[in-house]
Design a protein around this motif. Structure first.
Motif, short mmCIF file in Angstrom:
data_model
loop_
_atom_site.label_atom_id
_atom_site.label_comp_id
_atom_site.label_asym_id
_atom_site.label_seq_id
_atom_site.Cartn_x
_atom_site.Cartn_y
_atom_site.Cartn_z
N LEU A 110 -8.74 -2.37 0.74
CA LEU A 110 -9.16 -0.81 0.36
C LEU A 110 -8.96 -0.03 1.60
O LEU A 110 -8.43 1.31 1.36
CB LEU A 110 -10.34 -0.94 -0.42
CG LEU A 110 -10.77 -1.58 -1.50
CD1 LEU A 110 -12.33 -1.50 -1.78
CD2 LEU A 110 -9.93 -1.23 -2.59
N GLU A 111 -8.87 -0.55 2.75
CA GLU A 111 -8.81 0.42 3.83
C GLU A 111 -7.23 1.06 4.14
O GLU A 111 -7.17 2.11 4.54
CB GLU A 111 -9.08 -0.52 5.22
CG GLU A 111 -10.64 -0.82 5.21
CD GLU A 111 -10.75 -2.14 4.53
OE1 GLU A 111 -9.85 -2.69 3.84
OE2 GLU A 111 -11.88 -2.56 4.36
N LEU A 112 -6.40 0.21 3.59
CA LEU A 112 -4.82 0.54 3.31
C LEU A 112 -4.65 1.76 2.42
O LEU A 112 -3.47 2.51 2.42
CB LEU A 112 -4.02 -0.71 3.40
CG LEU A 112 -4.01 -1.56 4.34
CD1 LEU A 112 -3.15 -2.82 4.06
CD2 LEU A 112 -3.77 -1.11 5.77
N LEU A 113 -5.51 1.94 1.51
CA LEU A 113 -5.04 2.94 0.22
C LEU A 113 -5.75 4.24 0.52
O LEU A 113 -6.71 4.58 1.28
CB LEU A 113 -5.58 2.26 -1.07
CG LEU A 113 -5.17 0.84 -1.51
CD1 LEU A 113 -5.88 0.18 -2.69
CD2 LEU A 113 -3.79 0.73 -1.60
N PRO A 114 -5.07 5.31 0.18
CA PRO A 114 -5.60 6.50 0.14
C PRO A 114 -6.91 6.57 -0.85
O PRO A 114 -7.03 5.98 -1.57
CB PRO A 114 -4.31 7.44 -0.52
CG PRO A 114 -3.66 6.57 -1.23
CD PRO A 114 -3.80 5.24 -0.56
N PRO A 115 -7.69 7.60 -0.60
CA PRO A 115 -8.65 7.83 -1.34
C PRO A 115 -8.70 7.90 -2.84
O PRO A 115 -9.38 7.32 -3.54
CB PRO A 115 -9.51 8.98 -0.81
CG PRO A 115 -8.92 9.17 0.70
CD PRO A 115 -7.46 8.57 0.45
N GLU A 116 -7.66 8.40 -3.42
CA GLU A 116 -7.66 8.80 -4.59
C GLU A 116 -7.10 7.30 -5.29
O GLU A 116 -7.45 7.29 -6.46
CB GLU A 116 -6.45 9.93 -5.07
CG GLU A 116 -5.16 9.53 -4.57
CD GLU A 116 -4.92 10.01 -3.07
OE1 GLU A 116 -3.77 10.08 -2.56
OE2 GLU A 116 -6.14 10.49 -2.75
N ALA A 157 0.74 -1.17 -0.01
CA ALA A 157 0.01 -0.10 -0.05
C ALA A 157 0.78 1.34 -0.11
O ALA A 157 0.56 2.28 -0.60
CB ALA A 157 -1.03 -0.07 1.25
N GLU A 158 1.98 1.29 0.77
CA GLU A 158 2.99 2.16 0.50
C GLU A 158 3.45 2.51 -0.66
O GLU A 158 3.78 3.87 -1.16
CB GLU A 158 4.04 2.15 1.62
CG GLU A 158 3.56 2.34 3.20
CD GLU A 158 4.56 1.89 4.22
OE1 GLU A 158 5.73 1.80 3.76
OE2 GLU A 158 4.23 1.93 5.26
N ASP A 159 3.87 1.54 -1.51
CA ASP A 159 4.18 1.67 -2.61
C ASP A 159 3.43 2.23 -3.90
O ASP A 159 3.64 3.11 -4.62
CB ASP A 159 4.70 0.28 -3.16
CG ASP A 159 5.73 -0.57 -2.40
OD1 ASP A 159 6.59 0.46 -1.72
OD2 ASP A 159 5.89 -1.53 -2.62
N MET A 160 2.00 1.82 -3.56
CA MET A 160 1.13 2.21 -4.36
C MET A 160 0.44 4.09 -4.30
O MET A 160 0.19 4.51 -5.02
CB MET A 160 -0.37 1.56 -4.18
CG MET A 160 -0.08 -0.04 -4.67
SD MET A 160 -1.65 -0.90 -4.17
CE MET A 160 -2.72 -0.15 -5.13
N ASP A 161 1.10 4.32 -2.99
CA ASP A 161 0.79 5.66 -2.80
C ASP A 161 1.51 6.66 -3.47
O ASP A 161 2.83 6.74 -3.21
CB ASP A 161 0.61 6.06 -1.21
CG ASP A 161 0.33 7.47 -0.75
OD1 ASP A 161 -0.15 8.12 -1.62
OD2 ASP A 161 0.33 7.72 0.44
N GLU A 170 -2.05 -5.71 -7.41
CA GLU A 170 -2.37 -4.39 -6.63
C GLU A 170 -3.96 -4.54 -6.13
O GLU A 170 -4.13 -3.74 -5.16
CB GLU A 170 -2.11 -3.37 -7.39
CG GLU A 170 -0.59 -3.00 -7.75
CD GLU A 170 -0.14 -1.78 -8.64
OE1 GLU A 170 -1.14 -1.36 -9.09
OE2 GLU A 170 1.00 -1.52 -8.53
N GLY A 171 -4.78 -5.29 -6.93
CA GLY A 171 -6.30 -5.26 -6.66
C GLY A 171 -6.55 -6.05 -5.14
O GLY A 171 -7.42 -5.95 -4.48
N VAL A 172 -5.34 -6.82 -4.78
CA VAL A 172 -5.63 -7.66 -3.66
C VAL A 172 -5.39 -6.85 -2.37
O VAL A 172 -5.79 -7.39 -1.43
CB VAL A 172 -4.73 -8.76 -3.82
CG1 VAL A 172 -4.88 -9.88 -2.68
CG2 VAL A 172 -4.79 -9.43 -4.91
N VAL A 173 -4.79 -5.61 -2.41
CA VAL A 173 -4.59 -4.84 -1.16
C VAL A 173 -5.89 -4.39 -0.71
O VAL A 173 -6.67 -4.07 -1.61
CB VAL A 173 -3.61 -3.81 -1.75
CG1 VAL A 173 -3.31 -2.84 -0.43
CG2 VAL A 173 -2.28 -4.22 -2.29
#
Length: 604
Positions: A483-489, A432-436, A478-481
């Motif tokens: 959703l609570e860990l991801l930022p809104p955008e 999740a940190e990588d996707m931000d 990346e879709g397995v992560v």
């Protein structure tokens, strides 16, 4: 002493009488080997005898190594001193006496002799080099031999006795091993005492530019001490300005091929001198000498190579600007060497090869001068007998070692923190940190590139998060992560919309119905097909949904999507109505349907 004088006059090899003479004079406690006091007593006798023989040879006027030599018709006998040295060398080689005694006698002999006699003495040392270099003798006398050679080098003239100095250096190079630290300048100290003296004031009647003369010979101060250039930038600027004047003068007065061909290399080698004369009257002739120019230009290349040599401290290394200047000066000097006759290109290639090999020695000295000789590997004797396997207390080596590591092993084995499966939320935090995008992590360092990490994450998701596991088909890893860990955008990209959910539910429902219909079709016997056909025309039978009929008639693996079903439903309805219109005339004509008349069939 008289016994040794008689032994010198005897014929035959020294092994026939040398040990017998020693036993007669010393009367040792052991028959074949002298103890420390006996060795000291024998050394005093031999040194006194050697001094008497040198005195006798000087009085007779004969060379030291030839004193007592006689030439008969049958054979030629050696002189007294070489005969004595041979006898002592044999005793040292066979370890009858102390091994360093022969080296002590050679040192005394060179100190008592003139330089002309020292050449003959050193010739004897060169002939016996293989015996003197044996390990049992070398370990005892290497320091004495080094001191003897250094004393000879101090006494010799570096200008007149160049050949003899070269013989001594060549002997030391063969006598000592290549990795001997005493022959290596470990610290890289320069001989600053090697100064070049030249005229400081202009003499009367001079016909050359005296300023150029002083500028030219002032370069030797920098060649003598190259480290001073890297420590003081002002000196480097002064050196480059002087070097520019000299190189401009060389380029303004090029040498022709005729002047280069006029030089005989063999005569030049025979008249070789370490230093050139610095008289101002010879400056004009020296500038026309190709070897003189090469001497100065090669000194420049050696200086540049030292300034860029590896293995130095960072403070001693030149700056980036200074490195660029060194490169430009080096290219200019090489071009001048290439055009200097005779055979300028060949000469330049040899100099470059020598400087390139010098870098290997620099690295070798920087690493502490490791030995080049490697000890031979011992061959392991293979034992045909079966080796007994070692027994371990807990069955194998790892378990026994683990038991020794911990003082309280039961508590260590039952600790719940020892082996623990992480939760899905904790496991996917790095991804999740990588996707931000606000974190600014580069693509190549993302965790999605780690195949082991992704494989473990899919296993955790399949066990603990089926909803996230289902997103793998549409969005990848990346879709397995969660959703609570991801930022809104970022979350909006992977969050499913309501209409998409309904379509997905209909798609799954149609798949299940199609699979069930196919199973029923396979399970129905062939004898009941007719009854099933009658059941279709039975008024009491429930009518099947057209969507279900389409799904049942669709081949397995090609089930249409809900959008395609909507497109196909009007066509299916139209086809059904057409089928009814075609069936009415047949029914009116009294056509039998499975043995029954149309009157018994309720078309409505």
């Amino acid at each position: 002493m008289d016994a040794f004088k008689r032994a010198i006059l005897e014929l035959g090899p020294p092994e026939n009488f040398a040990l017998q003479i020693v036993q007669e004079v010393i009367k040792p406690q052991k028959q074949t080997k002298l103890v420390q006091d006996e060795n000291q007593h024998l050394e005093n006798i031999l040194r006194a005898l050697l001094q008497d023989l040198v005195s006798l040879s000087v009085d007779s006027g004969a060379p030291i190594m030839e004193y007592g030599q006689s030439v008969d018709d049958s054979e030629t006998t050696q002189g007294h001193i070489p005969r004595l040295l041979d006898m002592v060398l044999y005793l040292c080689e066979k370890e009858h006496i102390e091994g360093g005694m022969i080296f002590q006698l050679l040192e005394d002999l060179t100190e008592m002799s003139t330089m002309r006699n020292c050449k003959d003495i050193f010739g004897y040392i060169e002939r016996k080099q293989d015996i003197l270099g044996k390990q049992e003798l070398f370990a005892r006398g290497k320091l004495v031999m080094l001191r003897t050679c250094n004393q000879l080098l101090r006494r010799l003239s570096k200008a007149n006795d160049v050949v003899f100095c070269g013989r001594i250096l060549m002997f030391l190079a063969h006598f000592f091993p290549l990795s001997e630290r005493s022959a290596v300048n470990i610290k890289g100290v320069f001989n600053t005492s090697n100064e070049t003296s030249y005229e400081k004031e202009s003499p009367s009647g001079i016909v050359i530019d005296f300023n150029f003369y002083q500028t030219f010979w002032s370069l030797q101060e920098y060649f003598c001490n190259p480290p001073s250039l890297s420590l003081a930038p002002t000196k480097w600027q002064k050196f480059t300005s002087n070097l520019m004047v000299v190189l401009d003068t060389f380029e303004a007065q090029p040498l022709s091929d005729e002047e280069g061909d006029a030089i005989n290399m063999e005569e030049e080698a025979a008249n070789f001198s370490i230093k050139y004369l610095t008289s101002s009257k010879l400056m004009g002739l020296e500038l026309k000498d190709p070897s003189f120019r090469r001497h100065i230009l090669v000194q420049c290349l050696i200086l540049f190579d030292y300034l860029r040599s590896p293995g130095k401290n960072e403070k001693d290394m030149p700056s980036d600007n200074m490195k660029e200047e060194i490169k430009s000066w080096e290219d200019r000097v090489k071009k001048m060497l290439e055009v200097t006759p005779p055979k300028g290109k060949d000469f330049l290639q040899k100099i470059e090869h020598i400087l390139e090999r010098e870098k290997n020695w620099v690295w070798w000295k920087r690493d502490g001068c490791p030995a080049f000789e490697k000890q031979p590997m011992e061959e392991k004797v293979q034992d045909n007998a079966k080796k007994r396997r070692p027994r371990w207390r807990l069955g194998n080596k790892e378990l026994s070692q683990l038991w020794r590591w911990s003082e309280q092993n039961p508590n260590a084995l039952t600790d719940p923190q020892r082996v623990r499966t992480p939760s899905v939320m904790d496991y996917w935090k790095p991804m999740a940190e990588d996707m931000d995008e606000s974190n600014g992590i580069e693509e190549e360092y993302h965790h999605k590139n780690n195949r082991v990490y992704c494989w473990k994450g899919l296993r955790f998701a399949a066990r603990q998060d089926l909803e996230g596991f289902s997103r793998f088909t549409d969005h990848g890893i990346e879709g397995v992560v969660p959703l609570e860990l991801l930022p809104p955008e970022v979350r909006s990209k992977y969050q499913a919309k309501p209409n998409e959910r309904s379509k997905r539910a209909k798609k799954e429902e149609s798949k299940n119905i199609a699979a069930q219909a196919e199973e029923n079709q396979i399970a129905t016997p062939a004898s009941e097909n007719d009854e099933a056909g009658r059941g279709d025309l039975d008024p009491s039978a429930p009518q099947m949904d057209p969507d279900v009929m389409v799904a049942a008639n669709t081949p397995q693996g090609s089930i249409p999507t809900p959008e395609e079903q909507q497109k196909q439903s009007p066509e299916a309805d139209t086809g059904h109505e057409q089928g009814q219109l075609e069936a009415d005339p047949e029914a009116e004509a009294g056509m039998m349907i499975d043995g029954e008349t149309d009157a018994e069939v309720n078309v409505d």
